[in-house]
Scaffold this motif. Structure first.
Motif, PDB file in Angstrom:
ATOM      1  N   GLN A 159       0.742  -1.061  -0.004  1.00 33.89           N
ATOM      2  CA  GLN A 159       0.047   0.198  -0.006  1.00 33.89           C
ATOM      3  C   GLN A 159       0.842   1.462   0.098  1.00 33.89           C
ATOM      4  O   GLN A 159       0.466   2.304  -0.075  1.00 33.89           O
ATOM      5  CB  GLN A 159      -0.885   0.184   1.182  1.00 33.89           C
ATOM      6  CG  GLN A 159      -1.943  -1.133   1.278  1.00 33.89           C
ATOM      7  CD  GLN A 159      -3.021  -0.788   0.103  1.00 33.89           C
ATOM      8  OE1 GLN A 159      -3.511  -0.182  -0.157  1.00 33.89           O
ATOM      9  NE2 GLN A 159      -3.294  -2.037  -0.372  1.00 33.89           N
ATOM     10  N   GLU A 160       2.096   1.239   0.319  1.00 33.85           N
ATOM     11  CA  GLU A 160       2.869   2.413   0.193  1.00 33.85           C
ATOM     12  C   GLU A 160       3.298   2.877  -1.231  1.00 33.85           C
ATOM     13  O   GLU A 160       3.742   4.058  -1.405  1.00 33.85           O
ATOM     14  CB  GLU A 160       4.234   1.835   0.787  1.00 33.85           C
ATOM     15  CG  GLU A 160       4.434   1.390   2.280  1.00 33.85           C
ATOM     16  CD  GLU A 160       3.889   2.564   3.156  1.00 33.85           C
ATOM     17  OE1 GLU A 160       4.313   3.876   3.041  1.00 33.85           O
ATOM     18  OE2 GLU A 160       3.109   2.272   4.159  1.00 33.85           O
ATOM     19  N   ALA A 161       3.207   2.152  -2.079  1.00 34.88           N
ATOM     20  CA  ALA A 161       3.116   2.490  -3.437  1.00 34.88           C
ATOM     21  C   ALA A 161       1.958   3.505  -3.853  1.00 34.88           C
ATOM     22  O   ALA A 161       1.045   3.044  -3.669  1.00 34.88           O
ATOM     23  CB  ALA A 161       3.261   1.522  -4.694  1.00 34.88           C
ATOM     24  N   VAL A 162       2.246   4.690  -4.365  1.00 35.44           N
ATOM     25  CA  VAL A 162       1.120   5.639  -4.350  1.00 35.44           C
ATOM     26  C   VAL A 162       0.642   5.635  -5.953  1.00 35.44           C
ATOM     27  O   VAL A 162      -0.409   6.193  -6.269  1.00 35.44           O
ATOM     28  CB  VAL A 162       1.657   7.185  -3.983  1.00 35.44           C
ATOM     29  CG1 VAL A 162       1.648   6.818  -2.418  1.00 35.44           C
ATOM     30  CG2 VAL A 162       2.615   7.602  -4.585  1.00 35.44           C
ATOM     31  N   ALA A 163       1.685   5.257  -6.833  1.00 41.11           N
ATOM     32  CA  ALA A 163       1.421   5.528  -8.328  1.00 41.11           C
ATOM     33  C   ALA A 163       2.384   4.658  -9.010  1.00 41.11           C
ATOM     34  O   ALA A 163       3.455   4.134  -8.532  1.00 41.11           O
ATOM     35  CB  ALA A 163       1.311   6.811  -8.683  1.00 41.11           C
ATOM     36  N   ALA A 164       2.293   4.442 -10.332  1.00 38.88           N
ATOM     37  CA  ALA A 164       3.081   3.826 -11.168  1.00 38.88           C
ATOM     38  C   ALA A 164       2.980   4.041 -12.372  1.00 38.88           C
ATOM     39  O   ALA A 164       1.920   4.614 -12.939  1.00 38.88           O
ATOM     40  CB  ALA A 164       3.027   2.362 -11.055  1.00 38.88           C
ATOM     41  N   LEU A 165       4.188   4.054 -13.175  1.00 37.45           N
ATOM     42  CA  LEU A 165       3.941   4.074 -14.720  1.00 37.45           C
ATOM     43  C   LEU A 165       3.963   2.776 -15.302  1.00 37.45           C
ATOM     44  O   LEU A 165       4.940   2.022 -15.218  1.00 37.45           O
ATOM     45  CB  LEU A 165       5.348   4.785 -15.326  1.00 37.45           C
ATOM     46  CG  LEU A 165       5.382   5.427 -16.810  1.00 37.45           C
ATOM     47  CD1 LEU A 165       4.408   6.294 -17.028  1.00 37.45           C
ATOM     48  CD2 LEU A 165       6.691   6.140 -16.844  1.00 37.45           C
ATOM     49  N   TYR A 166       2.889   2.701 -16.105  1.00 45.75           N
ATOM     50  CA  TYR A 166       2.628   1.419 -16.753  1.00 45.75           C
ATOM     51  C   TYR A 166       2.798   1.283 -18.053  1.00 45.75           C
ATOM     52  O   TYR A 166       2.512   2.119 -18.963  1.00 45.75           O
ATOM     53  CB  TYR A 166       0.913   1.027 -16.448  1.00 45.75           C
ATOM     54  CG  TYR A 166       0.325  -0.213 -17.281  1.00 45.75           C
ATOM     55  CD1 TYR A 166       1.066  -1.413 -16.990  1.00 45.75           C
ATOM     56  CD2 TYR A 166      -0.912  -0.194 -17.903  1.00 45.75           C
ATOM     57  CE1 TYR A 166       0.627  -2.542 -17.505  1.00 45.75           C
ATOM     58  CE2 TYR A 166      -1.351  -1.037 -18.308  1.00 45.75           C
ATOM     59  CZ  TYR A 166      -0.761  -2.247 -18.271  1.00 45.75           C
ATOM     60  OH  TYR A 166      -1.016  -3.276 -18.917  1.00 45.75           O
ATOM     61  N   TYR A 167       3.661   0.375 -18.432  1.00 48.96           N
ATOM     62  CA  TYR A 167       3.824  -0.005 -19.800  1.00 48.96           C
ATOM     63  C   TYR A 167       3.603  -1.350 -20.176  1.00 48.96           C
ATOM     64  O   TYR A 167       4.122  -2.333 -19.948  1.00 48.96           O
ATOM     65  CB  TYR A 167       5.490   0.047 -19.693  1.00 48.96           C
ATOM     66  CG  TYR A 167       6.308   1.215 -19.476  1.00 48.96           C
ATOM     67  CD1 TYR A 167       6.393   2.259 -20.420  1.00 48.96           C
ATOM     68  CD2 TYR A 167       7.106   1.389 -18.477  1.00 48.96           C
ATOM     69  CE1 TYR A 167       7.047   3.590 -20.284  1.00 48.96           C
ATOM     70  CE2 TYR A 167       7.516   2.716 -18.025  1.00 48.96           C
ATOM     71  CZ  TYR A 167       7.791   3.624 -19.243  1.00 48.96           C
ATOM     72  OH  TYR A 167       8.584   4.662 -18.770  1.00 48.96           O
ATOM     73  N   PRO A 168       2.545  -1.448 -20.757  1.00 45.44           N
ATOM     74  CA  PRO A 168       2.094  -2.468 -21.373  1.00 45.44           C
ATOM     75  C   PRO A 168       2.936  -3.289 -22.333  1.00 45.44           C
ATOM     76  O   PRO A 168       2.565  -4.569 -22.711  1.00 45.44           O
ATOM     77  CB  PRO A 168       0.772  -2.335 -22.083  1.00 45.44           C
ATOM     78  CG  PRO A 168       0.709  -0.718 -22.608  1.00 45.44           C
ATOM     79  CD  PRO A 168       1.525  -0.222 -21.496  1.00 45.44           C
ATOM     80  N   ASP A 169       3.761  -2.700 -22.984  1.00 48.07           N
ATOM     81  CA  ASP A 169       4.418  -3.369 -24.049  1.00 48.07           C
ATOM     82  C   ASP A 169       5.718  -3.969 -23.712  1.00 48.07           C
ATOM     83  O   ASP A 169       6.666  -4.485 -24.640  1.00 48.07           O
ATOM     84  CB  ASP A 169       4.903  -2.498 -25.396  1.00 48.07           C
ATOM     85  CG  ASP A 169       3.510  -2.000 -25.992  1.00 48.07           C
ATOM     86  OD1 ASP A 169       2.725  -2.780 -25.872  1.00 48.07           O
ATOM     87  OD2 ASP A 169       3.427  -0.869 -26.631  1.00 48.07           O
ATOM     88  N   GLU A 170       6.160  -4.002 -22.169  1.00 47.66           N
ATOM     89  CA  GLU A 170       7.480  -4.485 -22.032  1.00 47.66           C
ATOM     90  C   GLU A 170       7.310  -5.848 -21.602  1.00 47.66           C
ATOM     91  O   GLU A 170       6.074  -6.481 -20.872  1.00 47.66           O
ATOM     92  CB  GLU A 170       8.046  -3.659 -20.526  1.00 47.66           C
ATOM     93  CG  GLU A 170       8.382  -2.416 -21.251  1.00 47.66           C
ATOM     94  CD  GLU A 170       9.190  -1.634 -20.299  1.00 47.66           C
ATOM     95  OE1 GLU A 170      10.285  -0.853 -20.580  1.00 47.66           O
ATOM     96  OE2 GLU A 170       9.190  -1.756 -19.159  1.00 47.66           O
ATOM     97  N   HIS A 171       8.165  -6.726 -21.894  1.00 47.21           N
ATOM     98  CA  HIS A 171       7.774  -8.252 -21.826  1.00 47.21           C
ATOM     99  C   HIS A 171       9.103  -8.830 -21.102  1.00 47.21           C
ATOM    100  O   HIS A 171       9.950  -8.126 -20.820  1.00 47.21           O
ATOM    101  CB  HIS A 171       7.883  -8.979 -23.434  1.00 47.21           C
ATOM    102  CG  HIS A 171       6.926  -8.123 -24.242  1.00 47.21           C
ATOM    103  ND1 HIS A 171       7.009  -8.146 -25.456  1.00 47.21           N
ATOM    104  CD2 HIS A 171       5.815  -7.523 -23.802  1.00 47.21           C
ATOM    105  CE1 HIS A 171       6.161  -7.319 -26.002  1.00 47.21           C
ATOM    106  NE2 HIS A 171       5.155  -7.168 -25.176  1.00 47.21           N
ATOM    107  N   HIS A 172       8.851 -10.070 -20.887  1.00 45.63           N
ATOM    108  CA  HIS A 172      10.074 -10.975 -20.377  1.00 45.63           C
ATOM    109  C   HIS A 172      10.282 -12.294 -21.054  1.00 45.63           C
ATOM    110  O   HIS A 172       9.216 -12.906 -21.634  1.00 45.63           O
ATOM    111  CB  HIS A 172      10.296 -11.040 -18.986  1.00 45.63           C
ATOM    112  CG  HIS A 172       9.071 -11.509 -18.429  1.00 45.63           C
ATOM    113  ND1 HIS A 172       9.123 -12.892 -17.747  1.00 45.63           N
ATOM    114  CD2 HIS A 172       7.879 -11.137 -17.981  1.00 45.63           C
ATOM    115  CE1 HIS A 172       8.025 -13.261 -17.347  1.00 45.63           C
ATOM    116  NE2 HIS A 172       7.403 -12.172 -17.214  1.00 45.63           N
ATOM    117  N   VAL A 173      11.418 -12.971 -20.979  1.00 42.44           N
ATOM    118  CA  VAL A 173      11.516 -14.215 -21.539  1.00 42.44           C
ATOM    119  C   VAL A 173      12.450 -14.948 -20.509  1.00 42.44           C
ATOM    120  O   VAL A 173      13.039 -14.431 -19.520  1.00 42.44           O
ATOM    121  CB  VAL A 173      12.619 -14.309 -22.747  1.00 42.44           C
ATOM    122  CG1 VAL A 173      11.905 -13.671 -24.048  1.00 42.44           C
ATOM    123  CG2 VAL A 173      13.830 -13.793 -22.572  1.00 42.44           C
TER     124      VAL A 173
END
Length: 391
Positions: A159-173
């Motif tokens: 709950q300490e996180a107040v906001a975030a920058l959301y990137y839908p196009d970042e992935h991982h392998v």
């Protein structure tokens, strides 16, 4: 190059002639993700390729990597040619990984999870807004999420996180499986992979080519050589007569058994990252320290990761990491890779020093090197990555 016995000499000797030295138009030194990707691309373009790997393919920085494809989260400054290189490579990845999958016939995890870069204070959120503005000019899909929207994306987040920058196009392998598929794809394309070759050194360098000597597998001759040897590239400074300020940065990582709780995205902050893998583990990384070529973990490095991951996801407080490991990232003096042909040794091409972006940059590096070999103009500007810039 004068490495074979002549017919007249053979006739005068009472013992059999030495076997011919294996020859290839192109030899790649280094069987990590960069070296194998270059081999795959060049083989697709019809080149005969040999890869010389000191130990096992993917066993160094590649094998320790978390496999994140996240340039927007990891590059927070204003855009430059390095951002362009990373941005371009991410765009290549969907087709690139599918081609590796198709040729190899092997499956591996490629997760289009998206990512969240967290803010915990008002100052953090202002920095995210600034990043969002300049990245949108490059067509990056992103938005700032807060409150319930953030909780909907990551229900178990602190709950300490107040906001975030959301990137839908970042992935991982999942890097280990991806490397095995890439290795199999190279072999199916006719690439000769020589693993456990031992130390590789330049025995002869002429205008016509090179003679490479390995510690365990003998000699190999080649018309052109690509150095994709990561943190070990600096060992070639003397024969190439240039400065190669690439040095190892140890990155420590730990992993938890996932249990019922799931982390849906790659979670970034200024302190590191956390993400879930398809094999049922949660990976947390990564500390950074200078320790030479030592790949052991330290209590201090791992404890910092454990503390931070438990802060981000309180459900981890009841868990202990079941696995800890470290890899050596090849860092250059200015943080950018060495990428290009040597003007004073034109049969040598450098593709090293990718630091923490080797997995991400593998497809674009492969295409750039293949273009250089074919005499084509690469699709990206290479001036910033000139291998001679430290002379």
């Amino acid at each position: 190059m004068g490495i074979l016995t002549t017919t007249r000499q053979r006739e005068s000797l009472s013992f059999p002639a030495r076997p011919a030295v294996p020859h290839s138009p192109l030899t790649i030194v280094g069987g990590g993700i960069i070296g194998l990707s270059i081999a795959f691309e060049c083989a697709k373009r019809g080149l005969k390729v040999i890869v010389l790997e000191k130990t096992a393919c993917g066993g160094q920085a590649t094998g320790a990597a978390a496999g994140m494809l996240a340039p927007y989260s990891e590059i927070g400054e204003d855009p430059d040619d390095f951002f362009t290189l990373c941005h371009h490579s991410l765009k290549l990845y969907p087709d690139w990984q599918q081609e590796v999958r198709t040729v190899s016939g092997l499956a591996f995890e490629y997760t289009r999870s998206g990512s969240l870069y967290l803010a915990f204070h008002e100052a953090d959120e202002l920095a995210l807004k600034s990043r969002l503005e300049w990245q949108k000019e490059w067509g990056v899909q992103a938005e700032i999420v807060r409150g319930q929207a953030l909780r909907n994306l990551e229900p178990h987040l602190t709950q300490e996180a107040v906001a975030a920058l959301y990137y839908p196009d970042e992935h991982h392998v999942y890097t280990p499986d991806f490397v095995q598929a890439l290795l199999a794809a190279c072999e199916k394309m006719g690439v000769h992979i020589v693993q456990h070759a031992g130390e590789v050194r330049f025995k002869e360098v002429t205008a016509d080519g090179l003679l490479l000597e390995t510690g365990e597998k003998g000699c190999f001759s080649t018309d052109q050589c690509v150095l994709a040897s990561g943190a070990w590239t600096s060992f070639f400074e003397e024969p190439l007569q240039l400065r190669l300020p690439i040095f190892p940065i140890r990155g420590q990582i730990c992993a938890y058994e996932q249990g019922q709780e799931e982390i849906k995205h790659i979670i970034f902050s200024s302190q590191g990252y956390v993400l879930s893998k398809g094999n049922g583990t949660i990976v947390c990384g990564a500390s950074e320290d200078i320790a030479g070529f030592d790949t052991s973990t330290t209590e201090k490095g791992i404890s910092r990761l454990v503390k931070w991951s438990r802060y981000l996801f309180p459900f981890l407080k009841d868990k202990e990491p079941f696995h800890c490991w470290a890899g050596l990232r090849p860092a250059t003096q200015d943080g950018y890779p060495l990428l290009g042909r040597l003007r004073h040794q034109p049969n040598v091409i450098l593709a090293s020093g990718h630091y923490r972006n080797g997995i991400l940059l593998s497809p674009v590096t492969a295409k750039v090197v293949a273009d250089i070999i074919e005499g084509r103009q690469p699709a990206v500007n290479l001036k910033m990555f000139d291998p001679l810039r430290f002379q």
